[in-house]
Write a protein that holds these residues in place. Structure first.
Motif, PDB file in Angstrom:
ATOM      1  N   LEU A   1      13.762  79.567  -3.002  1.00  0.00           N
ATOM      2  CA  LEU A   1      12.511  78.815  -2.982  1.00  0.00           C
ATOM      3  C   LEU A   1      11.355  79.754  -2.666  1.00  0.00           C
ATOM      4  N   PHE A   2      10.258  79.576  -3.387  1.00  0.00           N
ATOM      5  CA  PHE A   2       8.998  80.216  -3.047  1.00  0.00           C
ATOM      6  C   PHE A   2       7.999  79.125  -2.657  1.00  0.00           C
ATOM      7  N   GLY A   3       7.130  79.431  -1.719  1.00  0.00           N
ATOM      8  CA  GLY A   3       6.028  78.533  -1.385  1.00  0.00           C
ATOM      9  C   GLY A   3       4.727  79.108  -1.891  1.00  0.00           C
ATOM     10  N   LEU A   4       3.918  78.274  -2.523  1.00  0.00           N
ATOM     11  CA  LEU A   4       2.618  78.713  -3.040  1.00  0.00           C
ATOM     12  C   LEU A   4       1.526  77.819  -2.465  1.00  0.00           C
ATOM     13  N   VAL A   5       0.514  78.432  -1.874  1.00  0.00           N
ATOM     14  CA  VAL A   5      -0.570  77.689  -1.226  1.00  0.00           C
ATOM     15  C   VAL A   5      -1.889  78.077  -1.876  1.00  0.00           C
ATOM     16  N   ILE A   6      -2.579  77.091  -2.451  1.00  0.00           N
ATOM     17  CA  ILE A   6      -3.877  77.325  -3.093  1.00  0.00           C
ATOM     18  C   ILE A   6      -4.892  76.313  -2.553  1.00  0.00           C
ATOM     19  N   PRO A   7      -6.192  76.552  -2.774  1.00  0.00           N
ATOM     20  CA  PRO A   7      -7.200  75.624  -2.235  1.00  0.00           C
ATOM     21  C   PRO A   7      -7.096  74.214  -2.793  1.00  0.00           C
ATOM     22  N   ALA A   8      -7.061  74.081  -4.137  1.00  0.00           N
ATOM     23  CA  ALA A   8      -7.064  72.736  -4.733  1.00  0.00           C
ATOM     24  C   ALA A   8      -6.573  72.804  -6.168  1.00  0.00           C
ATOM     25  N   PRO A   9      -5.910  71.757  -6.651  1.00  0.00           N
ATOM     26  CA  PRO A   9      -5.434  71.745  -8.040  1.00  0.00           C
ATOM     27  C   PRO A   9      -6.568  71.591  -9.039  1.00  0.00           C
ATOM     28  N   THR A  10      -7.733  71.178  -8.560  1.00  0.00           N
ATOM     29  CA  THR A  10      -8.866  70.960  -9.463  1.00  0.00           C
ATOM     30  C   THR A  10      -9.586  72.258  -9.818  1.00  0.00           C
ATOM     31  N   ASN A  11      -9.292  73.346  -9.099  1.00  0.00           N
ATOM     32  CA  ASN A  11      -9.933  74.624  -9.404  1.00  0.00           C
ATOM     33  C   ASN A  11      -9.250  75.242 -10.620  1.00  0.00           C
TER      34      ASN A  11
END
Length: 336
Positions: free
Chosen positions: A61-71
């Motif tokens: 498993l990898f975890g991915l953290v981004i600000p928002a899906p709308t970007n």
């Protein structure tokens, strides 16, 4: 739930033989492997990933953290990471921080509780020099790749980024070569390193052209269309009359363009506008936007290359990719 023991009974072999056959170990004959795999498919056998993880000390498993899906900037990056993860047998968990430190902290702790093998993070930038969650990740030695430039609290992690200063410099230089001398700049979120680097590119190009940076031409924006609208209204109220506007991002530039067009101004006849990022809307906006093309897919691939090097225990450095300026119809020489 079908177990290895069930397949072993059907095949008339040991559980160890079934396990080896499903892992394609060389000490099981091709005929036995084919028989066992056929039985596994017929019975609907699904490997127990938890049990496998206990044996291999990995979760795949990898975890991915981004600000928002709308970007829209992140769409191609995520696609590249997910595609490569899939090829390598990993699943990708995704969380959105909405640029809130407490939400980022919670997302990362959840990923740590899932024992992910690695993390991809677009940090929630803050002015503090330290962030406890990043200290914990470092202490646990979790392979971590930053998506974007580092800040003091995460400077020890490798990452992938573009040459922000050079790319922004090239946009300003393009406007200067067209003949613009009064170039307004719409800045990004104040805590983000990439916003500072893009502003530095603008200032560097002006200095090289012998033009002093005029604070009256610099307006605090952000990273959304709404931010671009607000900054443009402020600029119009202050009556500073630039002949061109350079925005920190495409979304800010589009908010700016919408406001100016609503005021009856023509782009680029009355004023030129340039953005940064080359989101899909930039090319198909009613006045196609001059911008910087970020190599988003290549950034995602580069992030995976850094991650796999970390998983192999190798020492890695941050990867920086160049970005290309694209001239479209939103920029032209100033009207005489």
């Amino acid at each position: 739930m079908v177990r290895l023991k069930d397949i072993a009974q059907l095949a008339g072999v040991s559980v160890m033989t079934v396990s080896k056959a499903l892992r394609d170990e060389p000490d099981v004959s091709a005929a036995t492997k084919a028989k066992i795999k056929q039985l596994a498919q017929q019975t609907g056998y699904v490997p127990d990933s938890s049990a496998q993880g206990l044996r291999t000390k990995t979760t795949k498993l990898f975890g991915l953290v981004i600000p928002a899906p709308t970007n829209p900037v992140y769409a191609r990056i995520i696609f590249a990471i997910e595609e490569r993860s899939h090829e390598l047998g990993y699943d990708l968990l995704i969380a959105h921080t909405l640029n809130k430190p407490d939400r980022e902290d919670l997302a990362l702790r959840r990923f740590l509780s899932r024992r992910v093998d690695g993390l991809f993070i677009t940090p929630v930038y803050r002015f503090e020099a330290e962030a406890r969650i990043y200290q914990e990740i470092a202490a646990r030695k979790i392979p971590t790749v930053l998506l974007g430039p580092p800040a003091p609290f995460c400077k020890n992690f490798p990452g992938i980024e573009i040459e922000e200063v050079i790319a922004s410099y090239n946009v300003t230089k393009h406007l200067l070569q067209l003949g613009h001398k009064k170039i307004a700049y719409f800045t990004g979120p104040p805590a983000t390193p990439w916003a500072h680097e893009r502003f530095e590119g603008y200032r560097r190009a002006l200095r090289e052209a012998g033009i002093e940076v005029d604070d009256r031409m610099v307006f605090a924006a952000g990273n959304t269309i709404e931010d671009g609208i607000k900054a443009t209204l402020q600029m119009l109220n202050e009556d500073c009359h630039p002949t061109a506007i350079q925005a920190v991002s495409d979304l800010v530039a589009i908010g700016c363009a919408e406001t100016l067009l609503a005021q009856g101004l023509k782009i680029p006849e009355d004023i030129s506008i340039a953005g940064f990022g080359n989101v899909l809307l930039a090319e198909f906006y009613r006045v196609p936007l001059t911008t910087v093309r970020q190599p988003k897919f290549r950034l995602g691939i580069a992030a995976m290359e850094v991650m796999m090097s970390l998983l192999r225990g190798e020492s890695v450095q941050t990867k920086r990719l160049s970005a290309e300026m694209i001239e479209r119809k939103s920029t032209a020489p100033p009207c005489s």
